[in-house]
Write a protein that holds these residues in place. Structure first.
Motif, mmCIF file in Angstrom:
data_model
loop_
_atom_site.group_PDB
_atom_site.id
_atom_site.type_symbol
_atom_site.label_atom_id
_atom_site.label_comp_id
_atom_site.label_asym_id
_atom_site.label_seq_id
_atom_site.Cartn_x
_atom_site.Cartn_y
_atom_site.Cartn_z
ATOM 1 N N SER A 1 0.855 -1.182 0.000
ATOM 2 C CA SER A 1 0.000 0.000 0.000
ATOM 3 C C SER A 1 0.893 1.234 0.000
ATOM 4 N N GLY A 2 0.664 2.112 -0.949
ATOM 5 C CA GLY A 2 1.475 3.327 -1.041
ATOM 6 C C GLY A 2 2.920 3.040 -1.389
ATOM 7 N N GLY A 3 3.202 1.873 -1.931
ATOM 8 C CA GLY A 3 4.581 1.481 -2.198
ATOM 9 C C GLY A 3 5.033 1.718 -3.617
ATOM 10 N N LYS A 4 4.323 2.569 -4.353
ATOM 11 C CA LYS A 4 4.668 2.785 -5.755
ATOM 12 C C LYS A 4 6.085 3.348 -5.915
ATOM 13 N N VAL A 5 6.509 4.240 -5.023
ATOM 14 C CA VAL A 5 7.856 4.803 -5.102
ATOM 15 C C VAL A 5 8.882 3.697 -4.886
ATOM 16 N N LYS A 6 8.665 2.845 -3.902
ATOM 17 C CA LYS A 6 9.585 1.736 -3.632
ATOM 18 C C LYS A 6 9.619 0.792 -4.832
ATOM 19 N N LEU A 7 8.464 0.503 -5.433
ATOM 20 C CA LEU A 7 8.422 -0.358 -6.609
ATOM 21 C C LEU A 7 9.159 0.276 -7.786
ATOM 22 N N GLU A 8 9.040 1.578 -7.942
ATOM 23 C CA GLU A 8 9.748 2.261 -9.021
ATOM 24 C C GLU A 8 11.257 2.166 -8.818
ATOM 25 N N GLN A 9 11.712 2.275 -7.559
ATOM 26 C CA GLN A 9 13.136 2.117 -7.256
ATOM 27 C C GLN A 9 13.587 0.697 -7.564
ATOM 28 N N MET A 10 12.787 -0.277 -7.175
ATOM 29 C CA MET A 10 13.118 -1.671 -7.435
ATOM 30 C C MET A 10 13.133 -1.949 -8.934
ATOM 31 N N LEU A 11 12.171 -1.393 -9.655
ATOM 32 C CA LEU A 11 12.125 -1.583 -11.101
ATOM 33 C C LEU A 11 13.367 -0.985 -11.757
ATOM 34 N N ALA A 12 13.773 0.212 -11.335
ATOM 35 C CA ALA A 12 14.970 0.847 -11.899
ATOM 36 C C ALA A 12 16.198 -0.030 -11.649
#
Length: 186
Positions: A38-49
């Protein structure tokens, strides 16, 4: 039509992986991510990068092995709750695991900083399996390749990976092992 078909494949795959409907699906190039953060889109974007930089470094180094682009993609699951991660993976004492039988990598993001190198290590196992199709029977070779790619540092604002850096945990473990033996070199 392609996007709709991919959306259907992702939904079918989510069910195959045993994930509840609360898991959202994100697709970026070769990667298909599932997450209940929840609200982890920034963390997911970092992981994706970091996964994209890792994938590029892997492909560059392993290119002589005639790499392929897997139709099924690279499936990655991020859990918000440790208990859910443990229940689905059966894993104890780790924050990440690649399950070849399922063809997916699973992670519990602790926020303690130990998840980045684990992510790279476990994703390397999936790349060897799906991209280079390396059949590695010897665990020491498989783990050695995964450790090499897992011991890395992100540079250039998270867009490039410097490989083969000493992982602080491994250095600490080696030091403690040598000290436990009373080795005078440490």
């Amino acid at each position: 039509a392609y996007k709709e078909a991919d959306k259907q494949r992702a939904e079918t795959r989510r069910k195959e992986l045993g994930l509840s409907a609360s898991f959202q699906t994100f697709r970026q190039g070769i990667f298909r991510m599932y997450s209940d953060l929840s609200g982890g889109k920034v963390k997911l974007e970092q992981m994706l990068a970091s996964m994209q930089a890792h994938h590029a470094a892997y492909c560059e180094l392993m290119r002589p092995l005639h790499l392929r682009y897997p139709d099924e993609g690279i499936d990655v699951v991020f859990f918000q709750k440790e208990a859910d991660y443990r229940q689905i993976t059966g894993s104890q004492g780790s924050v990440g695991v690649y399950k070849p039988k399922n063809g997916a990598s699973y992670f519990f993001l602790t926020g303690a900083g130990d998840d980045f190198n684990t992510l790279l290590h476990e994703m390397t196992h999936q790349y060897c399996d799906k991209i280079s199709e390396l059949y590695i029977e010897a665990a020491c070779v498989s783990e050695g390749i995964a450790e090499y790619f897992g011991a890395a540092v992100l540079t250039s604002g998270g867009k490039k990976l410097e490989l083969g850096k000493p992982h602080s945990y491994n250095v600490k473990e080696l030091r403690e092992s040598l000290l436990g033996r009373g080795d005078p070199l440490v």
